[in-house]
Write a protein that holds these residues in place. Structure first.
Motif, PDB file in Angstrom:
ATOM      1  N   GLY A 346      39.617  60.415  49.989  1.00 22.71           N
ATOM      2  CA  GLY A 346      39.379  61.676  50.682  1.00 22.71           C
ATOM      3  C   GLY A 346      37.894  61.886  50.899  1.00 22.71           C
ATOM      4  N   GLY A 347      37.573  62.867  51.737  1.00 26.73           N
ATOM      5  CA  GLY A 347      36.166  63.176  51.990  1.00 26.73           C
ATOM      6  C   GLY A 347      35.449  63.743  50.791  1.00 26.73           C
ATOM      7  N   ASP A 348      36.200  64.134  49.751  1.00 26.74           N
ATOM      8  CA  ASP A 348      35.630  64.796  48.573  1.00 26.74           C
ATOM      9  C   ASP A 348      35.176  63.831  47.485  1.00 26.74           C
ATOM     10  N   VAL A 349      35.133  62.544  47.765  1.00 28.87           N
ATOM     11  CA  VAL A 349      34.800  61.568  46.730  1.00 28.87           C
ATOM     12  C   VAL A 349      33.301  61.499  46.465  1.00 28.87           C
ATOM     13  N   ASN A 350      32.967  60.889  45.339  1.00 26.45           N
ATOM     14  CA  ASN A 350      31.601  60.421  45.073  1.00 26.45           C
ATOM     15  C   ASN A 350      31.470  59.043  45.743  1.00 26.45           C
ATOM     16  N   PRO A 351      30.603  58.890  46.757  1.00 28.52           N
ATOM     17  CA  PRO A 351      30.546  57.613  47.480  1.00 28.52           C
ATOM     18  C   PRO A 351      30.194  56.414  46.608  1.00 28.52           C
ATOM     19  N   TYR A 352      29.382  56.612  45.576  1.00 31.78           N
ATOM     20  CA  TYR A 352      29.016  55.492  44.702  1.00 31.78           C
ATOM     21  C   TYR A 352      30.221  54.985  43.926  1.00 31.78           C
ATOM     22  N   LEU A 353      30.973  55.903  43.344  1.00 36.42           N
ATOM     23  CA  LEU A 353      32.156  55.497  42.588  1.00 36.42           C
ATOM     24  C   LEU A 353      33.218  54.921  43.512  1.00 36.42           C
ATOM     25  N   MET A 354      33.358  55.508  44.704  1.00 39.25           N
ATOM     26  CA  MET A 354      34.355  55.011  45.653  1.00 39.25           C
ATOM     27  C   MET A 354      34.071  53.564  46.037  1.00 39.25           C
ATOM     28  N   LEU A 355      32.818  53.266  46.421  1.00 40.62           N
ATOM     29  CA  LEU A 355      32.491  51.898  46.827  1.00 40.62           C
ATOM     30  C   LEU A 355      32.560  50.936  45.647  1.00 40.62           C
ATOM     31  N   ALA A 356      32.188  51.399  44.463  1.00 47.13           N
ATOM     32  CA  ALA A 356      32.319  50.543  43.281  1.00 47.13           C
ATOM     33  C   ALA A 356      33.778  50.178  43.046  1.00 47.13           C
ATOM     34  N   ALA A 357      34.682  51.159  43.187  1.00 52.68           N
ATOM     35  CA  ALA A 357      36.108  50.906  42.962  1.00 52.68           C
ATOM     36  C   ALA A 357      36.670  49.953  44.011  1.00 52.68           C
ATOM     37  N   ILE A 358      36.318  50.142  45.273  1.00 48.48           N
ATOM     38  CA  ILE A 358      36.840  49.298  46.351  1.00 48.48           C
ATOM     39  C   ILE A 358      36.291  47.884  46.255  1.00 48.48           C
ATOM     40  N   LEU A 359      34.977  47.765  46.187  1.00 45.65           N
ATOM     41  CA  LEU A 359      34.359  46.432  46.174  1.00 45.65           C
ATOM     42  C   LEU A 359      34.658  45.701  44.873  1.00 45.65           C
ATOM     43  N   GLY A 360      34.716  46.441  43.760  1.00 42.59           N
ATOM     44  CA  GLY A 360      35.060  45.804  42.493  1.00 42.59           C
ATOM     45  C   GLY A 360      36.474  45.266  42.504  1.00 42.59           C
ATOM     46  N   ALA A 361      37.407  46.026  43.057  1.00 43.77           N
ATOM     47  CA  ALA A 361      38.794  45.573  43.145  1.00 43.77           C
ATOM     48  C   ALA A 361      38.912  44.356  44.055  1.00 43.77           C
ATOM     49  N   ALA A 362      38.215  44.377  45.190  1.00 40.44           N
ATOM     50  CA  ALA A 362      38.260  43.239  46.115  1.00 40.44           C
ATOM     51  C   ALA A 362      37.726  41.975  45.453  1.00 40.44           C
ATOM     52  N   LEU A 363      36.647  42.109  44.684  1.00 36.95           N
ATOM     53  CA  LEU A 363      36.092  40.940  44.011  1.00 36.95           C
ATOM     54  C   LEU A 363      37.033  40.434  42.919  1.00 36.95           C
ATOM     55  N   ASN A 364      37.704  41.350  42.220  1.00 39.26           N
ATOM     56  CA  ASN A 364      38.734  40.912  41.270  1.00 39.26           C
ATOM     57  C   ASN A 364      39.750  40.008  41.963  1.00 39.26           C
ATOM     58  N   GLY A 365      40.196  40.431  43.142  1.00 36.20           N
ATOM     59  CA  GLY A 365      41.171  39.641  43.882  1.00 36.20           C
ATOM     60  C   GLY A 365      40.639  38.296  44.315  1.00 36.20           C
ATOM     61  N   ILE A 366      39.384  38.274  44.761  1.00 35.89           N
ATOM     62  CA  ILE A 366      38.759  37.004  45.166  1.00 35.89           C
ATOM     63  C   ILE A 366      38.646  36.068  43.972  1.00 35.89           C
ATOM     64  N   GLU A 367      38.286  36.627  42.813  1.00 30.79           N
ATOM     65  CA  GLU A 367      38.170  35.807  41.601  1.00 30.79           C
ATOM     66  C   GLU A 367      39.530  35.296  41.133  1.00 30.79           C
ATOM     67  N   ASP A 368      40.553  36.147  41.231  1.00 29.44           N
ATOM     68  CA  ASP A 368      41.870  35.778  40.712  1.00 29.44           C
ATOM     69  C   ASP A 368      42.661  34.900  41.676  1.00 29.44           C
ATOM     70  N   LYS A 369      42.283  34.937  42.971  1.00 30.46           N
ATOM     71  CA  LYS A 369      42.940  34.110  43.998  1.00 30.46           C
ATOM     72  C   LYS A 369      44.450  34.398  44.102  1.00 30.46           C
ATOM     73  N   ARG A 370      44.827  35.652  43.854  1.00 30.21           N
ATOM     74  CA  ARG A 370      46.225  36.012  44.046  1.00 30.21           C
ATOM     75  C   ARG A 370      46.446  36.467  45.484  1.00 30.21           C
ATOM     76  N   LEU A 371      47.660  36.312  45.974  1.00 30.01           N
ATOM     77  CA  LEU A 371      47.985  36.715  47.333  1.00 30.01           C
ATOM     78  C   LEU A 371      48.719  38.050  47.321  1.00 30.01           C
ATOM     79  N   PRO A 372      48.553  38.853  48.349  1.00 26.59           N
ATOM     80  CA  PRO A 372      49.256  40.136  48.420  1.00 26.59           C
ATOM     81  C   PRO A 372      50.686  39.935  48.880  1.00 26.59           C
ATOM     82  N   PRO A 373      51.506  40.968  48.790  1.00 19.72           N
ATOM     83  CA  PRO A 373      52.824  40.887  49.419  1.00 19.72           C
ATOM     84  C   PRO A 373      52.666  40.779  50.934  1.00 19.72           C
ATOM     85  N   ASP A 374      53.758  40.544  51.619  1.00 21.43           N
ATOM     86  CA  ASP A 374      53.690  40.448  53.072  1.00 21.43           C
ATOM     87  C   ASP A 374      53.200  41.766  53.667  1.00 21.43           C
TER      88      ASP A 374
END
Length: 444
Positions: A346-374
């Motif tokens: 939402g527009g009410d987020v803290n941008p620093y925490l939001m980007l940390a959560a998004i980019l951190g999660a994406a990097l977890n996925g890149i490191e783990d090499k798991r695939l998403p559902p279809d």
């Protein structure tokens, strides 16, 4: 940094400010003649100041307050340096700062350091995230008992209707947007396209993409302060609260990102519409962490009024190509610009925490090499999907019990955020709906 004030002798005072967990500016007013000392030595205020609740009160059971003697942190200027504050009447400069411990270590309770830690993880792997954000907000007349659209400065009329992508709606507030773009240029905030949105007096402005995630978060944080402050100079309010009007869509903060390798190549680009395995891994990481990190993307009681099916805010855990009902969207277009759009916040987020959560999660996925559902097709709201938490309490519990969140955030940040949100939940329950709106309108 010192040259800025020498070039602007009209500036008599400065503000030094850092973002707390709710994205509120916390800091000091300093006469400009003492600015050199702040630049060279930094300034000090209690560690607990970055861990206040939405009212600016201490957290009752925080170990940062009485248990530790309310010890100081040392706040140093960020690389951003001085910038004007065009929403104030007197010429004033802002110096963004962030917090360190006495021995020089970054303070893990500072949201900007949370994002820096994630960016450092990317850097160690020779990777660089490229980020852009889209911010939605409302212009509001809050002078009466009920919130409503401001009178148009041009016509003097109040148009009580949705104005999706209406040029007329933009032109009604032309002077405000002209001043806003001028202010963004003065503050070096890369404001791009503006459109009117589906809510009453709702607009969206995109900030241009860049390969510095910390700067992107700075831009979003500063932009929110600027919009709210400048609106007041024009005689109305601006708010990024998630859902000010019950019958209209709320405001989101959508994030677009890709990742460059050490050669500057987009690792999501496979030359076609599908995207690379690395992109799919990043999607998987974002989906895996989304449920437990909902508290970051929907940090307030009002946030959950936005997150209902069919209200232009995603609720199901899914991804798709070119589909805005999905939480994760892969936009079409030039493969060289292949990217992920994360649509939950939402527009009410803290941008620093939001980007940390998004980019951190994406990097977890890149490191783990798991695939998403279809990927899904069609209307995500009509599908039988796992969902994000739909109440503030459930989101707090999911964040607290998560196994993936500690891969992204430091223990101190997790503890501080949980203490803050539990206290806010307790005291918000004592307020009427109008009182809740009043506190959120100006703060978030």
């Amino acid at each position: 940094m010192k040259n800025y004030l020498r070039k602007h002798p009209e500036v008599r005072t400065i503000r030094v400010a850092a973002a707390d967990l709710n994205g509120q500016m916390r800091g000091k007013r300093v006469p400009s003649r003492f600015a050199d000392k702040v630049v060279e030595d930094g300034t000090r205020f209690p560690l607990s100041v970055l861990n206040l609740d939405i009212w600016g009160e201490d957290i009752d059971d925080s170990p940062l307050v009485f248990e530790s003697g309310d010890a100081d942190g040392v706040l140093k200027p960020t690389e951003r340096g001085f910038m004007p504050m065009p929403w104030l009447e007197a010429p004033t400069a802002l110096l963004p700062i962030w917090m360190f411990r006495e021995d020089g270590r970054p303070y893990d309770g500072d949201p900007r350091h949370a994002l820096r830690a994630v960016v450092d993880r990317y850097r160690k792997q020779g990777l660089t995230p490229v980020v852009a954000v889209e911010l939605e907000f409302f212009l509001i007349d809050d002078s009466g008992r009920n919130l409503q659209v401001p009178l148009s400065p041009r016509s003097g009329k109040r148009r009580k209707a949705a104005e999706t992508m209406s040029v007329r709606a933009l032109d009604q507030f032309d002077q405000f947007f002209t001043d806003l773009y001028d202010a963004c240029e003065a503050m070096d905030i890369p404001a791009d396209t503006a459109i009117s949105e589906a809510g009453l007096g709702q607009f969206e402005i995109n900030l241009m993409h860049g390969d510095d995630a910390l700067r992107a978060a700075d831009d979003a944080w500063l932009f929110k302060m600027l919009v709210k402050g400048l609106a007041r100079r024009h005689g109305f309010a601006a708010s990024f609260m998630a859902k000010p009007y019950e019958d209209y869509a709320g405001s989101g903060l959508h994030t677009h990102f890709s990742v460059l390798d050490s050669n500057g190549t987009n690792i999501f680009d496979d030359g076609g519409p599908r995207g690379t395995e690395a992109m799919l891994h990043a999607v998987a990481g974002c989906l895996e962490a989304m449920h437990d990190s909902t508290l970051i993307f929907a940090p307030h009681l009002n946030s959950y009024d936005r997150m209902v099916p069919g209200a232009h805010a995603p609720t199901g855990l899914c991804w798709a190509y070119e589909n805005r009902t999905a939480a994760i969207r892969i936009p079409s277009g030039n493969p060289a610009a292949r990217r992920i759009e994360h649509r939950l916040a939402g527009g009410d987020v803290n941008p620093y925490l939001m980007l940390a959560a998004i980019l951190g999660a994406a990097l977890n996925g890149i490191e783990d090499k798991r695939l998403p559902p279809d990927p899904i097709t069609g209307n995500a709201y009509a599908l039988d999907l796992a969902h994000v938490p739909n109440t503030w309490g459930d989101a707090i519990d999911a964040f607290e019990q998560s196994k993936v969140i500690p891969r992204i955030f430091a223990p101190e940040m997790i503890r501080n955020l949980l203490l803050t949100k539990k206290q806010e939940r307790h005291y918000m329950a004592e307020l009427s709906p109008n009182e809740q709106v009043e506190i959120y309108l100006d703060t978030v």
